[in-house]
Each structure stands twice: as C-alpha cells, then as structure tokens.
Design an enzyme around this catalytic site. Structure first.
Site, mmCIF file in Angstrom:
data_model
loop_
_atom_site.group_PDB
_atom_site.id
_atom_site.type_symbol
_atom_site.label_atom_id
_atom_site.label_comp_id
_atom_site.label_asym_id
_atom_site.label_seq_id
_atom_site.Cartn_x
_atom_site.Cartn_y
_atom_site.Cartn_z
ATOM 1 N N ASP A 99 0.798 -1.063 0.123
ATOM 2 C CA ASP A 99 0.551 -0.469 -0.196
ATOM 3 C C ASP A 99 0.789 1.031 -0.037
ATOM 4 O O ASP A 99 0.230 2.405 -0.013
ATOM 5 C CB ASP A 99 -1.029 0.078 0.997
ATOM 6 C CG ASP A 99 -1.988 -0.547 0.905
ATOM 7 O OD1 ASP A 99 -2.653 -0.293 0.440
ATOM 8 O OD2 ASP A 99 -2.788 -1.274 1.717
HETATM 9 C C1 BGC Z 1 0.272 1.321 6.346
HETATM 10 C C2 BGC Z 1 0.570 -0.052 5.530
HETATM 11 C C3 BGC Z 1 -1.261 -0.043 4.895
HETATM 12 C C4 BGC Z 1 -1.896 1.247 4.976
HETATM 13 C C5 BGC Z 1 -3.160 0.914 5.241
HETATM 14 C C6 BGC Z 1 0.025 3.049 5.277
HETATM 15 O O1 BGC Z 1 -0.257 3.483 6.021
HETATM 16 O O2 BGC Z 1 1.615 0.964 6.424
HETATM 17 O O3 BGC Z 1 0.586 -1.078 6.018
HETATM 18 O O4 BGC Z 1 -1.758 -1.148 4.397
HETATM 19 O O5 BGC Z 1 -1.539 2.538 5.903
HETATM 20 O O6 BGC Z 1 -3.902 2.094 4.340
HETATM 21 C C1 NOJ Z 2 -1.900 -3.640 5.610
HETATM 22 C C2 NOJ Z 2 -3.104 -4.017 4.286
HETATM 23 O O1 NOJ Z 2 -4.101 -4.145 5.302
HETATM 24 C C3 NOJ Z 2 -2.544 -4.518 3.636
HETATM 25 O O2 NOJ Z 2 -3.923 -4.635 2.301
HETATM 26 C C4 NOJ Z 2 -1.513 -4.476 2.663
HETATM 27 O O3 NOJ Z 2 -1.023 -5.428 1.430
HETATM 28 C C5 NOJ Z 2 0.225 -4.522 3.591
HETATM 29 N N1 NOJ Z 2 -0.042 -3.844 4.706
HETATM 30 C C6 NOJ Z 2 0.797 -3.473 3.237
HETATM 31 O O4 NOJ Z 2 1.220 -2.826 3.200
#
Ligand code: BGC
Ligand code: NOJ
Length: 816
Positions: free
Chosen positions: A487
């Site tokens: 993400d």
């Molecule tokens: C986090 C990710 C997460 C995302 C969701 C980010 O700030 O680092 O792990 O998947 O937010 O929106």
């Molecule tokens: C948490 C999110 O829920 C997941 O969808 C994503 O793949 C991982 N973070 C890595 O960014």
C-alpha cells in the site's frame, strides 16, 4: 539467545495461553464472539464490544492510544474493608496475591486473589447470541466471614465510534438510560432513528447502581479510584446526557469456604420499527427479557460455554499435526488457525492497533484471510467471496474496501489498487480446491452492488484476469495503479502536502505509467490456477487465451524484470527501475522475489534460485526477512509512503511478516526444506516466547511487522492479530512444508521438510473424508515422495482423488 523473563506459558491441553504477570510488555489480548457480537479483551479485562461493525455499532466505549495504554473495559471492583481491588489487577492496580489470565478459544478467564478472597471471571460470547457473558465467581478462602462490596462497570459508547470521539456538542446531551430491577438499559438515540439498544444485567438482586459516569467516578477521579467505589456507596444515579455507564452494586456475604456465582450479561437488541416502545418513552424490553432468561443461571451459562468449547473442538479437529515439536504443533493446531478465524471475522478493523473506525473489510485482505479459514467453515468463506465480488466494478477493478454492516464499497478510498482483482481468483480457487464446490462459479453476482448488473462469479474472475492484461504499461508489465500489495509503494501519487493521503492523491501528470513486478508474479501464479479451472469446467478456449497472456507476462518479466541477481520491484512513473542494483537505496524488495519465484519465472535460467539466494544474502536477519534493503533514508516524492517511514519500520525495511511466508513457499518450490523451515521459524511467535521483552506482542499470534535490522528497536513487533500473515503462515506451513495440499483434483501430498525431521502425522478432513497421514522421512530427505499407499494400496502420483464423504483413509507416505 539469553533466556529472558517470561510472562506466561502455553497450556496446549486446554488450548490456552496462561499469563501470570499482568504487566505484560504490551496488552496481550483476545477476541470473544464468532459471528455477530464481538468483544476485544486484554489480559487486564480492558477492551470493548460491538455488534457486527466496530464503527457503526460500538456498544462500549474505549479510548485508544491512552495513558496508560489500556484503559477502560469491563471492570469489577471488590471492596473488602479498606482494600479495593480488581481480579484483573487493573484499573486499581492493587497488588494481588495471585493473578492469572487464561486466553482460550473465544473465551478469557481472569482470576485474582486478594486477602483470602478469590475472584474468577469467565468472559465469552455464547454461540449465536448477541451478548457477552461475564461469569464471576467469588470465593472466601479465609476462616472468617467476608462481607464484600461488589461494583460492576461498563461505559456505553454512543454507537457510532467515530462521532462518539468527536461530536461532543451533541453527544453530551443525547445519552439516555432506563433501569429495571438488575438491568441497566442503554437507549441513546433509540427515540429517533435507531432500532437497537443495549443492556447490562446481573442475575441477582442489587443494592444500588450507577448510570452516570461523572457521578460514579467523580470529575477529578479516575477508573482507578471511582468515588462511589472508594466510599463504598453507590449513588443510584440516572444519566441524562453526558456519559452514560452501567454499574451494579451488590453486597456479598461469604461464609468461610463459601463461593457464589454472579452472571453478568452485556446484551444487544434490535426491534422492529412498530414494536420499539411498550409505552411512551419506555423501550420494548421483551427481547431483552428473553435473552436474559436464556443465560440467567450458572447451569445455563456453563452449558453455553460447553457448546462453545465443542464448537472449537470440532473446528480444530479438522486439521491436526503431530511433529513432536510443541512450538510448531501448538501454532498449527491451535493458535495460527485461531488467528485465521479472527482475521476472517475482522479483516483489519478492530484490534489494539486498528481503531475499528478506519478501514472496513479490505478486498485483497479478505480474499487472503479466507484462504486460512476455508477448511474451517467453508459456507462462510463462500458467502464472503460473493460479498467481496459484489463490490467489483464492471471493468474488473475493485473497491479497495467495504463496510461489513452495509457491504457497500468504501468511496473514501475507492479503487485503483491493481493487484486487487488477482486476489479474487486466489480466494475463489482456494475455496474450490478445498470444497470441490464448482457451483460457486455459477452464482449471479452484481457489480458495485447494483441490482440488475449481475453476472456469474466466473465472469467476475474472467474480468479480473482481463483487468490485468488491459492495464499493461510500457514494458508490457502490469500497471500498478495507486499501489499493489504494498500500500505504501505509491508510484503515481506524488505528494508534498502532509494533509493528503498517500494512496488517494492523484498524480497531476497525464496517465499512470508505473509498473509492478509483484503483480506480474501474482498474475502468473493465479493465472495458472485460472487456466486449470477453465480446463476443468470445459472452457478450453478461455484457458488457451489466458495461457497466452501468462506466457507473454513471463517473457516480459524475463526481459524487463530481471536485474541480474534478483527481480526488479517496479518501474516508476518515468520508467526508471525500482529495486535494482542501480538504485541508491532499496536495491532489492521481497515482494517481487516472492511472487516471481512462486511463479517460477525464469527457473530454467536460474533466476528463481538466484533470487532466493539474494533474499538470504540481503534481506535476512535474526528476526526475519526485511521488506527491502538498504532502507530508504530520505523521502522520495515519486515513491510515496514507503519512504516516509524511518528505517526499519513498516514498509520501509521492516520485517513484514506477511511476505516472509511467500519466501517459505518459494523455497519449497525448489525443494529446499531446510531453508523453508528456517524462514518459517524466524517469525513464528511461539518460538519468540523467550524474547517477549524484545518482541513485546503476544507470543501466541503473529504481528504484522517486526522492526527490521536498520531500526534501533530491531526485533520489536507491532500490530498484532489482524494481518494477512495469519493466513499466509498457515498456508506456508500446512501446504508448502508439511505438503498436504488441496487441489482441484484432490488432496496432494508433497512435503518439503527439514532433513533432520524423521517424519510426522497429520489428520485432515477434506471434502468430508478423513485422511490420517503418516509421513516417514527416515531417509532424511528435504524433498521427494518415494511412495504413497492409501489403505494399503499403492497410489500412483501424489494426488489422492476425492473420496465419498464420511470415509476414513490411512495414508502412508515415504520420502526419499
Ligand atoms: C500502512 C500500510 C497499510 C495502509 C492502509 C499504511 O500507512 O503502512 O501497512 O496497508 O496504511 O491504508
Ligand atoms: C496492510 C494492508 O492491510 C494490506 O492490504 C497491505 O497489503 C499491507 N499492509 C502491505 O502494505
């Protein structure tokens, strides 16, 4: 590693983790409830409850990120003379003579002892009931008579957990309660548009109560010293506005050796519009009375508890391994499967790191979660697949998230995460492999929940594949969109404005050209499954069409995605390489290594083996494999959120536990049993119990992230419970390592083991039949099945074709 302090131990026989010191390195929590009514409960009874949706139907209030950290919960105050104490130590923190918290399968039992009184509380949500039971047993262990004053405590949330925290000009004037006998009803907003209320009941007469927080606690006091409790005098307050609570006051006399049970019940009720009131301003309590009547004695509660235990017995009987290694067996047989159920239920909504008001159900998250859960209750996984697919757009793109209560796509985040469509294939195929239920493909499923737009689920899968091939970039690799699995790799969302979201900011330039090697690998892996599925259901043309696209993708990766020692991670908006030796920082990323190796892209040319060697060389460290290396030391505007994190945290070179099992699976593809297990073991929580002081989160569940080698707090975990790690680690150990693999054609047995293992047994229910599998590895092999016999008969190949439900098979496997 030096032996460190432990905070508890596993009790495998009871499937419990037993915490013996309330001051754990972080609140160690558990989840209650399995379908509609849920609670979070910490080892000191902190936490909260909600009905279905942690944002829109929050029943009790919780203040996140508080000081102290875990403050607020269901508390019992016991006043014994001048001493006031709680069985879970908090909030009074009166030193206890004995403390124990047993977190089990959907229940928690907290026991405290002080001055010869024992208080033990069993917390659970009975199956199919919208209520949390709190069975409190008070026992006098002294030689004299004990006269105790008991106060219960719950604080109501005004339903919408988001507005509850912000809209005080309204909230402070809306609170309403009713009191009837030993039941306190919370009915805020019931007079207007809500058709639901909550109640807190105890099955004994009470000698007083409180429903107004300020009156009970005192404006300048805290949960640790509520005035009513400290003075031993309930106020019998009736809340009007402000902050409604529920507290019962009970005077208890116990003879020497005597014990008494009290059943407290926190319940949730919905009424039809025309049946909301029994008199003007008086709520209709019929359903509450009925629910209370079902759970108002120790016997009824014990029966409900026994049913819950049987439910978990049955679920955990489906897959059982015996390797002789307790650390491993308890993860596979108990805790990892349990965590999969929890992630299936909650996606990423409510934990002690997720506030319950942010994200609902993630499209990619839920598809992965169900893979760890599908063997337990396939019918629920089936429904979930339909719900998820219903939020897809007609072009194959997907809403990235949806709210569980409404099942509608979440417009705040929208779509454009270009890995999402592939995960629908991943989830659906896993469901069919487990169940053999091809009929799911014929289900009519809408787009964006629009009635009239329904097509078959198979069509949804088809447009998912097409979405990838219709969105290829300059190198014929998949366009990444807003982000792929990571993400935080936001290659088309350039932002200098700290008030913008990294994920949803639009790039002002024309088009979005960044490409993802991770999606390329994911496409090939899920594409192979899709092709096999098409062949199975007689769609040979479609299979051939997609095989061509897969072959083209493989060529594109070999041509444009290989950096010499590993796979590239991406091309940025300007067509520059990401995750290359040419880069100044973040030369190598784990995601594309995991997916391109699982896809076996360039295996003949040695790419797979080289890539895995590079993972070991550049990404592996004591506590697992980091996501990228070297870490970013500065913000890169063209990369987005990933470079916003300090080195070693989260997506910037943290050990993202979710993608370590991808490497486990990839090592198994090459038959590297020793390596596969080594990678598995490093992040496995039960192996980390001895370093709880460093690791900090629960030793019975996976966290999302462990601080990487570049972080000053290397080894420290965060974000436990709600992570795709649960499903992926279960998949990696049960399928890649133990090698018991559901396929479209039956159960495949193909282990990949550490050579030192002499063997193991697995009992697994599959499509209704039971397979008792014994694997003999006296040959000390890492990979390779020499012989399989099923009920004494030699089996050709490694796949046992599906058998009629109800049959039992003795399967003997010899490796070598
Ligand atoms: C986090 C990710 C997460 C995302 C969701 C980010 O700030 O680092 O792990 O998947 O937010 O929106
Ligand atoms: C948490 C999110 O829920 C997941 O969808 C994503 O793949 C991982 N973070 C890595 O960014």
């Amino acid at each position: 590693m030096e032996q460190q302090k432990r905070y508890g131990h596993f009790d495998d026989q009871h499937r419990e983790y037993v915490i013996t010191d309330p001051q754990t390195p972080w609140p160690w929590i558990n989840y209650l409830g399995n379908e509609d009514f849920f609670s979070l409960i910490s080892n000191t009874a902190g936490g909260y409850s909600f009905y279905k949706d942690a944002k829109f139907r929050r029943i009790t209030r919780y203040r996140y990120n508080n000081v102290p950290m875990d403050n607020g919960g269901r508390y019992f105050y016991i006043k014994d003379g001048d001493t006031v104490w709680n069985p879970g130590w908090k909030p009074c923190k009166t030193p206890l003579d004995f403390y124990e918290c047993r977190h089990g399968m959907s229940y928690t039992r907290i026991t405290g002892r002080k001055n010869d009184v024992e208080a033990s509380v069993l917390f659970f949500v009975p199956l199919k009931k919208w209520a949390e039971v709190q069975k409190l047993t008070l026992k006098n262990e002294s030689n004299g008579v004990k006269t105790l004053k008991l106060f219960s405590f719950e604080e109501w949330c005004l339903w919408n957990a988001a507005t509850d925290m912000e809209n005080f000009q309204r909230n402070f004037s809306t609170g309403e309660v009713e009191i009837e006998g030993s039941t306190i009803y919370h009915k805020t907003e019931y007079r207007e548009r809500r058709n639901h209320y909550a109640f807190y009941h105890v099955n004994s007469p009470i000698q007083g109560f409180d429903t107004d927080r300020e009156t009970f606690v005192g404006l300048y006091n805290e949960f640790a010293d509520p005035q009513a409790v400290m003075e031993g005098k309930p106020r019998n307050s009736h809340a009007h506005g402000w902050s409604p609570i529920a507290s019962h006051y009970i005077e208890v006399t116990l003879q020497p050796g005597e014990s008494k049970d009290f059943v407290f019940l926190l319940g949730y009720i919905e009424n039809e519009q025309n049946e909301k009131f029994e008199a003007p301003q008086v709520i209709n309590k019929q359903k509450a009375h009925a629910l209370i009547a079902e759970l108002d004695t120790t016997e009824k509660v014990d029966k409900a508890f026994a049913e819950l235990c049987e439910y978990w017995d049955a679920l955990l009987n489906i897959y059982k391994v015996k390797t002789g290694n307790d650390k491993l067996d308890r993860m596979v047989n108990i805790w990892n499967q349990y965590q999969c159920m929890v992630t299936f239920n909650f996606s990423r909504s409510a934990s002690f790191f997720e506030s319950g008001i942010g994200r609902g159900m993630g499209f990619r998250d839920s598809n992965q979660d169900l893979v760890g859960f599908v063997h337990q209750i396939p019918s629920r996984a089936r429904q979930r697949i339909i719900d998820i697919a219903s939020t897809q757009f007609p072009d194959g793109g997907c809403y990235h998230q949806y709210q569980p209560l409404t099942k509608r796509g979440n417009n705040d985040i929208g779509g454009g995460f270009n890995d999402d469509p592939c995960w629908l294939i991943f989830g659906t195929v896993a469901y069919i492999k487990e169940t053999g239920d091809f009929s799911i493909l014929d289900e009519m499923v809408p787009f964006d929940n629009q009635p009239g737009s329904e097509v078959t689920l198979f069509e949804h899968l088809k447009i998912s594949m097409d979405h990838v091939i219709n969105n290829l970039g300059p190198h014929m690799l998949p366009l990444i969109g807003r982000a792929d699995w990571n993400d935080c790799l936001n290659l088309n969302c350039f932002s200098w404005d700290p008030n913008e979201s990294f994920q949803t900011t639009e790039n002002v330039s024309e088009g979005t050209k960044a490409e993802s090697l991770m999606i390329a690998g994911l496409f090939v892996v899920t594409g192979k499954d899709y092709v096999a599925l098409c062949q199975k259901i007689g769609k040979a043309d479609e299979a051939a069409r997609m095989q061509k696209a897969i072959d083209a993708m493989i060529e594109a990766v070999k041509k444009h995605g290989w950096d010499g020692e590993w796979y590239l991670r991406a091309y940025d908006f300007y067509g520059r390489k990401i995750g290359s030796n040419e880069c100044e920082e973040a030369k190598i990323f784990i995601e594309s290594q995991g997916w391109c190796t699982m896809a076996e892209i360039g295996a003949e040319e040695g790419m797979v083996a080289k890539s895995l060697d590079s993972c070991k060389k550049y990404l592996e460290c004591e506590h697992g494999m980091v996501l990228n290396n070297p870490a970013f030391t500065k913000y890169i505007y063209e990369y987005g959120e990933i470079s916003s994190y300090p080195e070693g945290y989260k997506e910037n070179a943290g050990i993202f536990c979710h993608n370590n099992p991808w490497i486990v699976c990839a090592e198994a593809v090459l038959g590297h049993g020793n390596r596969a297990f080594e990678v598995y073991r490093r992040t496995c929580p039960s192996y980390l119990e001895d370093i709880s002081e460093i690791h900090r989160t629960e030793p019975y569940v996976y966290p999302q992230m462990i601080a990487g080698k570049d972080a000053p707090t290397h080894g420290e975990a965060k974000n436990s419970w709600l992570t795709g790690t649960a499903a992926w680690t279960l998949l990696s150990i049960t399928q890649a390592i133990l090698g018991i693999i559901p396929t479209l054609d039956g159960l495949k047995i193909d282990p990949c083991l550490p050579s030192a293992w002499k063997g193991f047994t697995v009992s697994r229910r599959y499509r209704g039949a039971v397979y008792n599998i014994t694997v003999d590895n006296s040959a000390g092999a890492e990979y390779g099945v020499k012989e399989i016999t099923v009920n004494g008969k030699t089996q050709a190949g490694t796949i046992i074709p599906p058998a009629p439900a109800g049959e039992t098979f003795e399967v003997k496997v010899v490796m070598g």
